[in-house]
Design an enzyme around this catalytic site. Structure first.
Site, PDB file in Angstrom:
ATOM      1  N   LYS A  96       0.837  -1.224   0.000  1.00 26.54           N
ATOM      2  CA  LYS A  96       0.000   0.000   0.000  1.00 26.54           C
ATOM      3  C   LYS A  96       0.864   1.263   0.000  1.00 26.54           C
ATOM      4  O   LYS A  96       0.759   2.088   0.895  1.00 26.54           O
ATOM      5  CB  LYS A  96      -0.987  -0.028   1.169  1.00 26.54           C
ATOM      6  CG  LYS A  96      -1.930  -1.222   1.096  1.00 26.54           C
ATOM      7  CD  LYS A  96      -3.032  -1.178   2.114  1.00 26.54           C
ATOM      8  CE  LYS A  96      -3.964  -2.354   2.008  1.00 26.54           C
ATOM      9  NZ  LYS A  96      -3.374  -3.655   2.406  1.00 26.54           N
TER      10      LYS A  96
HETATM   11  O1  OMP Z   1      -5.033  -4.499   0.018  1.00 21.34           O
HETATM   12  C1  OMP Z   1      -5.408  -5.457   0.699  1.00 21.34           C
HETATM   13  O2  OMP Z   1      -5.023  -6.583   0.469  1.00 21.34           O
HETATM   14  C2  OMP Z   1      -6.496  -5.240   1.670  1.00 21.34           C
HETATM   15  C3  OMP Z   1      -7.430  -4.279   1.332  1.00 21.34           C
HETATM   16  C4  OMP Z   1      -8.641  -4.214   2.037  1.00 21.34           C
HETATM   17  O3  OMP Z   1      -9.529  -3.453   1.698  1.00 21.34           O
HETATM   18  N1  OMP Z   1      -8.820  -5.054   3.100  1.00 21.34           N
HETATM   19  C5  OMP Z   1      -7.879  -5.964   3.485  1.00 21.34           C
HETATM   20  O4  OMP Z   1      -8.142  -6.723   4.420  1.00 21.34           O
HETATM   21  N2  OMP Z   1      -6.675  -6.022   2.804  1.00 21.34           N
HETATM   22  C6  OMP Z   1      -5.622  -6.944   3.245  1.00 21.34           C
HETATM   23  O5  OMP Z   1      -6.053  -8.285   3.003  1.00 21.34           O
HETATM   24  C7  OMP Z   1      -5.662  -9.144   4.086  1.00 21.34           C
HETATM   25  C8  OMP Z   1      -6.905  -9.681   4.750  1.00 21.34           C
HETATM   26  O6  OMP Z   1      -6.582 -10.614   5.736  1.00 21.34           O
HETATM   27  P1  OMP Z   1      -7.655 -11.587   6.435  1.00 21.34           P
HETATM   28  O7  OMP Z   1      -8.756 -10.719   6.931  1.00 21.34           O
HETATM   29  O8  OMP Z   1      -6.858 -12.217   7.518  1.00 21.34           O
HETATM   30  O9  OMP Z   1      -8.120 -12.568   5.387  1.00 21.34           O
HETATM   31  C9  OMP Z   1      -4.772  -8.290   4.971  1.00 21.34           C
HETATM   32  O10 OMP Z   1      -3.424  -8.412   4.523  1.00 21.34           O
HETATM   33  C10 OMP Z   1      -5.231  -6.876   4.727  1.00 21.34           C
HETATM   34  O11 OMP Z   1      -4.237  -5.918   4.928  1.00 21.34           O
END
Ligand code: OMP
Length: 274
Positions: A96
């Protein structure tokens, strides 16, 4: 990796799963802490257990950067391991980033040249000159934040201008002057459900990176209903729901079972387009 190559992998594996390698030393099984590089050992086992079920891996760099030099080394080894043993995998550095042009150029070099991943997540807030340095690498991708999965997405992304256009819609529209569906994807949270319909009006052909199934409660079925396109167009990420499915010595098998559950659901959803 090109868009067509990514689609070929999706068809072959009947999967559009991205496994999130958000590896936290406080959450990995205790016996690994005696290893020389616990984070890399954990990742290696997870990758070996899931590689045939997914098409992408997404290490979130925060989990590595927070450990200082040791974390960067574990990240580098993890990326190299995937590239050596599973070269068909699409690798996303979830960093990001985004800054003034010359600084963004350094971030781009870090991830797309030195670490040599396929894609990096970028924030659109600073505009074109903060994003374009990431677009100067052939066969590499920018994944621009559009409508994120978190509650705070309402604070700015849902702001409407006088014409009734949301800020995230403006991001989708304007950024198409900078890149195209062969070098740019967008992040849309799985928790955003019906908004995928509006998003597909702006970006019918682009791939979307969709985090938020599993631990954040997003629905894969709803994402597919409104988000699938003729080349799939979705990479659905799950991090904690897969890598911490089991925190015993059998964690890799637990991760495999969790990934398999999602892959089987994805295979079913893909029947509509394949
Ligand atoms: O850019 C991302 O990957 C991201 C964007 C978003 O809107 N929401 C989000 O959860 N993420 C990322 O996606 C992953 C989600 O993780 P879990 O919720 O554990 O499946 C993490 O690494 C977050 O930083």
């Amino acid at each position: 990796m090109t868009k067509q190559e990514l689609f070929e992998q999706i068809k072959k594996k009947e999967s559009f799963l991205c496994v999130g390698l958000d590896t936290d030393p406080n959450k990995i099984p205790a016996h690994l802490l005696y290893e020389e590089d616990p984070i890399f050992t954990f990742n290696k086992e997870i990758i070996d257990a899931t590689a045939d079920l997914c098409v992408a891996y997404k290490p979130n760099t925060a989990f590595y950067e927070s450990l200082g030099i040791k974390g960067w080394i574990a990240l580098g080894k993890t990326i190299q391991y995937i590239k050596t043993y599973y070269p068909e995998q699409f690798i996303i550095a979830d960093a990001k980033r985004g800054d003034i042009g010359n600084t963004s150029a350094m971030y781009a070099r870090t991830f797309l040249d030195d670490l040599n991943v396929d894609a990096v997540t970028v924030a659109p807030y600073m505009g074109e000159d903060s994003v374009s340095p990431f677009l100067s690498y052939e066969n590499k991708w920018v994944i621009l934040l559009a409508l994120t999965s978190n509650k705070g997405s309402q604070d700015f992304q849902l702001f409407k201008n006088e014409e009734g256009q949301h800020l995230y819609e403006r991001v989708l529209e304007k950024s198409q002057d900078w890149g195209n569906d062969e070098n740019m994807m967008y992040v849309v949270g799985a928790t955003q459900g019906k908004s995928f319909e509006a998003i597909r009006k702006y970006v019918p052909n682009h791939f979307l990176l969709v985090p938020g199934v599993g631990a954040q409660g997003g629905s894969l079925q709803e994402v597919c209903k409104y988000g699938l396109n003729t080349q799939c167009g979705l990479l659905v990420n799950s991090s904690r729901g897969i890598i911490y499915a089991d925190n015993t010595i059998d964690y890799a098998e637990g991760a495999r079972n969790a990934a398999k559950t999602l892959q089987l659901q994805m295979a079913k959803e893909l029947e509509a387009i394949l």
